[in-house]
Design a protein around this motif. Structure first.
Motif, PDB file in Angstrom:
ATOM      1  N   TYR A 357     -63.423  32.251 -33.605  1.00 58.68           N
ATOM      2  CA  TYR A 357     -63.068  31.802 -34.953  1.00 58.68           C
ATOM      3  C   TYR A 357     -63.826  30.543 -35.370  1.00 58.68           C
ATOM      4  O   TYR A 357     -63.933  30.223 -36.557  1.00 58.68           O
ATOM      5  N   TYR A 361     -64.662  28.834 -38.980  1.00 52.78           N
ATOM      6  CA  TYR A 361     -63.719  27.742 -39.228  1.00 52.78           C
ATOM      7  C   TYR A 361     -64.297  26.359 -38.912  1.00 52.78           C
ATOM      8  O   TYR A 361     -63.927  25.374 -39.547  1.00 52.78           O
ATOM      9  N   ASN A 362     -65.175  26.264 -37.928  1.00 48.79           N
ATOM     10  CA  ASN A 362     -65.714  24.964 -37.527  1.00 48.79           C
ATOM     11  C   ASN A 362     -66.956  24.635 -38.343  1.00 48.79           C
ATOM     12  O   ASN A 362     -67.843  25.470 -38.488  1.00 48.79           O
ATOM     13  N   ASP A 473     -59.178  34.007 -44.763  1.00 52.57           N
ATOM     14  CA  ASP A 473     -59.555  32.632 -45.065  1.00 52.57           C
ATOM     15  C   ASP A 473     -60.818  32.279 -44.296  1.00 52.57           C
ATOM     16  O   ASP A 473     -61.148  32.903 -43.293  1.00 52.57           O
ATOM     17  N   GLU A 474     -61.522  31.257 -44.766  1.00 51.82           N
ATOM     18  CA  GLU A 474     -62.692  30.722 -44.082  1.00 51.82           C
ATOM     19  C   GLU A 474     -62.866  29.272 -44.521  1.00 51.82           C
ATOM     20  O   GLU A 474     -62.385  28.858 -45.577  1.00 51.82           O
ATOM     21  N   ALA A 475     -63.543  28.495 -43.704  1.00 50.71           N
ATOM     22  CA  ALA A 475     -63.816  27.104 -44.045  1.00 50.71           C
ATOM     23  C   ALA A 475     -65.088  27.020 -44.881  1.00 50.71           C
ATOM     24  O   ALA A 475     -65.960  27.888 -44.798  1.00 50.71           O
ATOM     25  N   THR A 500     -70.479  25.777 -41.831  1.00 47.15           N
ATOM     26  CA  THR A 500     -70.067  26.626 -40.709  1.00 47.15           C
ATOM     27  C   THR A 500     -71.252  27.464 -40.228  1.00 47.15           C
ATOM     28  O   THR A 500     -72.206  27.700 -40.982  1.00 47.15           O
TER      29      THR A 500
END
Length: 652
Positions: A357, A361-362, A473-475, A500
């Motif tokens: 993930y 996400y990061n 969802d995503e960052a 990301t």
């Protein structure tokens, strides 16, 4: 004479009233007779009419396959203890007695039991002691609800602690029985053979209790892609109303994260229904079963052998490099957006764990890998033209540390700036976008406009915006806002805003795809469920390539940057030439290094690589991110990139 006339008038009026009363009474008698004689049977039948209560049960979810038809997620049958209350009898004491009986048959976890559950239990079980907490005055002046709330407040921690382990198990069972649902409430899933046998033997003394066949997800390849699949569970409390509006009930099992949640409507299927027919006495006279349909199957874009090899390569490279503790890789088809592999590994307690993930996400400072977007922004804003040159030497601006490249390169053009990864060339682009005259040390009057301009064009490539990946969802990374000119210069070399690994992939894919930004996706097809093991059914839906936007600039500009990216991996001075020397698939790309704090006053480095191949007809794009590496000379990012591309082209 007058008196006689008055009496006569009075008698006449009384006679009229009497006649009216007789008429009204007659009408009433006739009406009652009709109701009793003519419609009596109809009303009697209506009063004894059966009532129906419908309870539903989930069917098996659809399976998940990779692009080649390998089963990744399937269903494993389990047995579940359920409770229904078709008579709508809400006797708490009877439920408690039933829960106590069940507690003697099954073992039950108590982790879901809340403090409020315990207090409610104490009031029900020790009612006299509970109400003794109220004064006579309070009992006289408070309504039932106010009394209950006051008792709840006065139950002490010591009293809560007095609930025994056995009582907690009873309480845990009753808690599940009390769930507000028009379905069979799941009391316990995964019954043992012994528990099933005892329950079935004692069903007559367990009203409303059944053992149903249920299913749970089985992940065929263990931890591989496990985080991407997500979880299945009961509807989260905070989303209850949303699910109810879509026809779900609270006890339904639904996807609660990642792909299981994203494709809930596809995977969930049609529920089985049981209809209980109940007469006026409360007796159940008939039970009707309406079979459900299993969920549709989901075929992913993922290539399982490639996925497994990517994970293996990451692990091997991390184990070889003592200064690196995590790495992320995403691979896709740049023209269709199909994600072919996505992986992440992170060292935890000296062991490498999956952190897939982290790829979406990061967010990290990506360094020079983003310089293609900087050059293209320079072209489109008109501050540079293809072929323009700058002198690569240290830049000194008041209030900002000296800014320079890793080596003074002399006079260079845009292609050399990409090939050799010049920082200074990008700094000049940033200064010009900010209307800063470096020779006179004047300008930068409108910082907001400069930052907005840079982010506008970066966003067209997918940097700093959602990629629109088909996940819940995503960052989108960190936006540093509007800062000094020096920060804008840092922005131009990928050391200000963060992105990301997935955004980095979309960025390089957009360049490879001649400026078309395509939506990345995991869903390839939806298929009818198949009764044949290991095979999926008929295709009923295919994901259509979705172009999110076309970069607003001349194609010749993009082709110029493509040329620069080709030099990075094939030119005489390319920053990745030594790594990709001899590659037969003709790659293009960009390396990156971002200096970041190590938390102890020193620096670590985010090492990145983006690329695609073949250069003339791209069929695969990659993003490699290795954050917080101790040495900038590591080369782990390039080594991972070379190995995953080698494997892809050797096995396609």
């Amino acid at each position: 004479m007058i008196e006689k006339k008055g009496n006569k008038l009075l008698y006449s009026r009384l006679r009229i009233l009497f006649i009216i009363a007789i008429l009204l009474f007659s009408i009433l008698i006739i009406r009652l007779g009709k109701l009793q004689i003519v419609q009596g049977e109809e009303f009697r039948a209506e009063s004894q009419k059966n009532t129906k209560t419908v309870y539903s049960w989930n069917t098996p979810r659809g399976k998940i396959y990779d692009r080649n038809g390998n089963v990744l997620v399937e269903n494993e049958p389990i047995y579940t203890l359920t409770y229904t209350n078709p008579s709508n009898d809400d006797s708490q004491q009877e439920k408690l007695d039933l829960a106590k009986t069940l507690a003697g048959i099954i073992t039950m976890t108590t982790e879901k039991v809340t403090e409020r559950d315990k207090k409610d239990y104490l009031i029900l079980k020790r009612k006299q002691e509970a109400y003794a907490k109220l004064t006579n005055e309070e009992q006289k002046n408070l309504d039932d609800n106010e009394e209950y709330q006051l008792i709840l407040e006065r139950i002490t921690n010591q009293e809560l602690a007095s609930i025994s382990t056995d009582e907690m198990e009873v309480l845990a069972i009753k808690r599940e029985m009390d769930v507000d649902s028009s379905s069979a409430n799941r009391i316990k899933s995964g019954l043992t053979v012994e528990e099933i046998a005892i329950v079935n033997e004692r069903l007559e003394e367990l009203p409303g209790v059944e053992v149903k066949i249920d299913s749970e997800r089985n992940y065929v390849y263990g931890d591989t892609l496990r985080q991407l699949f997500g979880n299945v569970g009961q509807i989260p409390e905070e989303e209850a109303e949303s699910y109810k509006s879509e026809g779900y009930i609270l006890s339904d099992m639904v996807g609660t994260s990642f792909l299981e949640q994203q494709y809930e409507e596809v995977l969930s299927g049609t529920k089985e229904k049981q209809t209980y027919v109940e007469d006026i006495t409360g007796a159940i006279s008939d039970v009707k079963l309406t079979p459900g349909e299993p969920g549709k199957d989901l075929l992913l874009t993922i290539d399982l052998p490639l996925q497994q090899e990517v994970e293996k390569i990451i692990e091997e490279e991390l184990k070889k490099d003592e200064g690196a503790t995590s790495a992320y890789v995403v691979m896709s088809n740049p023209t269709t957006g199909e994600i072919l592999a996505i992986a992440g590994k992170k060292e935890v307690d000296n062991q490498l764990s999956n952190e897939l993930y982290g790829a979406f996400y990061n967010a990290y400072a990506m360094g020079s890998a983003v310089k293609g977007a900087t050059v293209l922004t320079g072209y489109e804003t008109g501050v540079i033209s293809p072929g323009d040159t700058f002198i690569d030497s240290p830049i000194k601006i008041s209030g900002t540390p000296v800014k320079k490249s890793y080596v003074n390169m002399g006079t260079i053009n845009d292609l050399t700036a990409l090939e050799r990864s010049s920082n200074v060339y990008m700094f000049h682009i940033a200064m010009k976008i900010g209307d800063y005259d470096y020779a006179r040390k004047l300008g930068f009057k409108d910082p907001e406009k400069a930052y907005e301009m840079m982010r506008k064009y970066f966003g067209q490539f997918g940097l700093g915006v959602k990629t629109e990946i088909d996940l819940p969802d995503e960052a989108t990374g960190y936006n540093g806002g509007v800062q000094k000119l020096g920060n804008l210069m840092d922005f131009s070399i990928g050391q200000f805003d963060t992105y990301t690994p997935l955004q980095l992939l979309q960025y390089v894919s957009t360049i490879a795809n001649d400026g078309e930004r395509v939506q990345p996706h995991f869903m390839k097809e939806v298929r009818e469920p198949s009764n044949e093991d290991g095979k999926s059914g008929e295709v009923i839906e295919e994901f259509q390539t979705n172009v999110l936007n076309t970069v607003d600039m001349d194609l010749s500009y993009i082709e110029r940057v493509q040329n620069g990216f080709h030099l990075v991996m094939n030119g005489n001075q390319g920053t990745a030439t030594s790594t990709f020397k001899g590659a037969t698939y003709d790659p293009a790309g960009k390396t990156g290094t971002a200096q970041v704090s190590d938390g102890s006053g020193g620096y670590n480095y985010n090492l990145t690589l983006v690329g695609y191949a073949p250069y003339d007809n791209p069929e695969v794009a990659i993003s490699v991110v290795v954050p917080n590496v101790e040495k900038d000379s590591s080369g782990i990012n390039k080594s991972i990139g070379r190995k995953i591309l080698d494997y892809y082209f050797q096995n396609k």
